[in-house]
Design an enzyme around this catalytic site. Structure first.
Site, PDB file in Angstrom:
ATOM      1  N   THR A 125       0.841  -1.197   0.000  1.00  8.48           N
ATOM      2  CA  THR A 125       0.000   0.000   0.000  1.00  8.48           C
ATOM      3  C   THR A 125       0.874   1.245   0.000  1.00  8.48           C
ATOM      4  O   THR A 125       2.018   1.212   0.472  1.00  8.48           O
ATOM      5  CB  THR A 125      -0.910   0.019   1.245  1.00  8.48           C
ATOM      6  OG1 THR A 125      -1.570   1.293   1.341  1.00  8.48           O
ATOM      7  CG2 THR A 125      -0.100  -0.183   2.518  1.00  8.48           C
ATOM      8  N   ASP A 126       0.319   2.354  -0.488  1.00  8.12           N
ATOM      9  CA  ASP A 126       1.061   3.610  -0.431  1.00  8.12           C
ATOM     10  C   ASP A 126       1.123   4.164   0.990  1.00  8.12           C
ATOM     11  O   ASP A 126       1.902   5.075   1.280  1.00  8.12           O
ATOM     12  CB  ASP A 126       0.445   4.648  -1.371  1.00  8.12           C
ATOM     13  CG  ASP A 126      -0.988   5.017  -1.008  1.00  8.12           C
ATOM     14  OD1 ASP A 126      -1.606   4.320  -0.183  1.00  8.12           O
ATOM     15  OD2 ASP A 126      -1.505   6.011  -1.571  1.00  8.12           O
ATOM     16  N   GLU A 127       0.331   3.587   1.898  1.00  4.11           N
ATOM     17  CA  GLU A 127       0.312   4.091   3.275  1.00  4.11           C
ATOM     18  C   GLU A 127       1.613   3.803   4.022  1.00  4.11           C
ATOM     19  O   GLU A 127       1.849   4.369   5.092  1.00  4.11           O
ATOM     20  CB  GLU A 127      -0.880   3.523   4.042  1.00  4.11           C
ATOM     21  CG  GLU A 127      -2.208   3.962   3.448  1.00  4.11           C
ATOM     22  CD  GLU A 127      -3.291   4.164   4.493  1.00  4.11           C
ATOM     23  OE1 GLU A 127      -2.956   4.450   5.646  1.00  4.11           O
ATOM     24  OE2 GLU A 127      -4.457   4.037   4.114  1.00  4.11           O
ATOM     25  N   TYR A 149      -1.968  -0.550  10.821  1.00  2.00           N
ATOM     26  CA  TYR A 149      -2.160  -1.178   9.502  1.00  2.00           C
ATOM     27  C   TYR A 149      -0.959  -0.908   8.607  1.00  2.00           C
ATOM     28  O   TYR A 149      -0.349  -1.833   8.055  1.00  2.00           O
ATOM     29  CB  TYR A 149      -3.436  -0.655   8.840  1.00  2.00           C
ATOM     30  CG  TYR A 149      -3.449  -0.842   7.335  1.00  2.00           C
ATOM     31  CD1 TYR A 149      -3.356  -2.119   6.779  1.00  2.00           C
ATOM     32  CD2 TYR A 149      -3.525   0.255   6.466  1.00  2.00           C
ATOM     33  CE1 TYR A 149      -3.340  -2.294   5.400  1.00  2.00           C
ATOM     34  CE2 TYR A 149      -3.518   0.089   5.101  1.00  2.00           C
ATOM     35  CZ  TYR A 149      -3.428  -1.188   4.573  1.00  2.00           C
ATOM     36  OH  TYR A 149      -3.410  -1.364   3.214  1.00  2.00           O
ATOM     37  N   LYS A 153       1.976  -3.554   7.102  1.00  6.87           N
ATOM     38  CA  LYS A 153       2.291  -3.719   5.681  1.00  6.87           C
ATOM     39  C   LYS A 153       3.759  -3.374   5.408  1.00  6.87           C
ATOM     40  O   LYS A 153       4.412  -4.032   4.591  1.00  6.87           O
ATOM     41  CB  LYS A 153       1.371  -2.842   4.836  1.00  6.87           C
ATOM     42  CG  LYS A 153      -0.093  -3.265   4.857  1.00  6.87           C
ATOM     43  CD  LYS A 153      -0.311  -4.653   4.271  1.00  6.87           C
ATOM     44  CE  LYS A 153      -0.159  -4.670   2.770  1.00  6.87           C
ATOM     45  NZ  LYS A 153      -0.475  -6.018   2.204  1.00  6.87           N
TER      46      LYS A 153
END
Length: 278
Positions: A125-127, A149, A153
């Site tokens: 994810t870009d997060e 979260y 990741k």
């Protein structure tokens, strides 16, 4: 026929990716433990498809994953199985550590037991890059996760990288922006807003609604993932984006206007409600 595994295939992105891969003449083995965000209904039309197989299996069951790989002998794996909701990770980080970190570890161990040359596309994810004040993240940006979260990741990405270097596995990592489209779980922003419009409820938007997000349709994401699988370089990260940002308040306003124009009764009395930012 080309065979691939999709983990987490009963979820939003997974179900769309499986349908796309089947269109491209792949044989797909779907591995999903069917958690709360999985929905077998997403793939109910595939039960009689001779090029599709489903296995209800948790990635943390390393022995069963190894048996599946040895039985079907796939050439590739798209690893989508993950807990993905930021708010839930704040309420209960343990599930995210178990699924996203330990699940990735056990999948990699199963791959070593099967064939470390099998191509893996690990969907991140870009997060993992954290909050950006301006501009867009590049593949070489430092990781700066801001939620359990995102941290889970990021940890999974680092584990993948270590297995590439230490054990020479054939893996690639993709980091995509926010997705929208069919089959999305209703806790996510766009389907949640649509659900509330249909049910004549206020639309909850964090703070003053000025948080900006980059959005991409899920089908474009699926096309990008197959391209990365076919042409990506082992060990690389590939950021996937549309280049189009929208602030949350504008997303809500667009959906209200669509409802008013196409279904006048639905959007008639719906209002935006600003709530405390997580």
């Amino acid at each position: 026929m080309k065979r691939v595994v999709v983990t987490g295939g009963a979820g939003f992105l997974g179900s769309n990716l499986i349908k796309y891969l089947l269109q491209k003449k792949y044989f797909v083995i779907n591995i999903d433990k069917l958690s709360y965000s999985s929905n077998p209904y997403n793939l109910k039309n595939l039960k009689k498809n001779k090029n599709y197989i489903f296995s209800k299996t948790d990635l943390n069951n390393k022995n069963k994953i190894t048996k599946i790989l040895k039985k079907y002998k796939p050439q590739g794996i798209f690893n989508l199985a993950a807990e993905t909701h930021v708010d839930r990770s704040i309420d209960n980080p343990k599930n995210f550590i178990t699924s996203n970190i330990l699940g990735t570890y056990n999948l990699l161990e199963a791959v070593l037991n099967y064939n470390k040359k099998i191509r893996i596309v690990h969907i991140s994810t870009d997060e993992v890059f954290g909050d950006l004040v301006k501009g867009r993240s590049r593949e070489n940006f430092p990781y700066n996760p801001s939620s359990p979260y995102a941290a889970s990741k990021a940890a999974a990405d680092h584990i993948i990288k270590s297995y590439i270097r230490t054990y020479k596995i054939n893996a690639i990592i993709s980091n995509c922006c926010n997705n929208y489209g069919p089959n999305q779980f209703p806790e996510k922003l766009i389907p949640k807003l649509i659900f509330n419009i249909i049910n004549n409820k206020p639309l909850p938007i964090y703070a003053k609604g000025k948080n900006s997000r980059e959005w991409m349709h899920v089908k474009d994401h699926c096309k990008a993932l197959l391209l990365i699988y076919l042409k990506g370089k082992t060990g690389e990260n590939y950021n996937i984006g549309s280049g189009k940002n929208h602030i949350n308040k504008d997303i809500a306003k667009k959906l209200i206007n669509i409802a008013k124009n196409k279904f006048p009764k639905l959007g008639k009395n719906v209002k935006i409600k600003f709530v405390k930012d997580r």
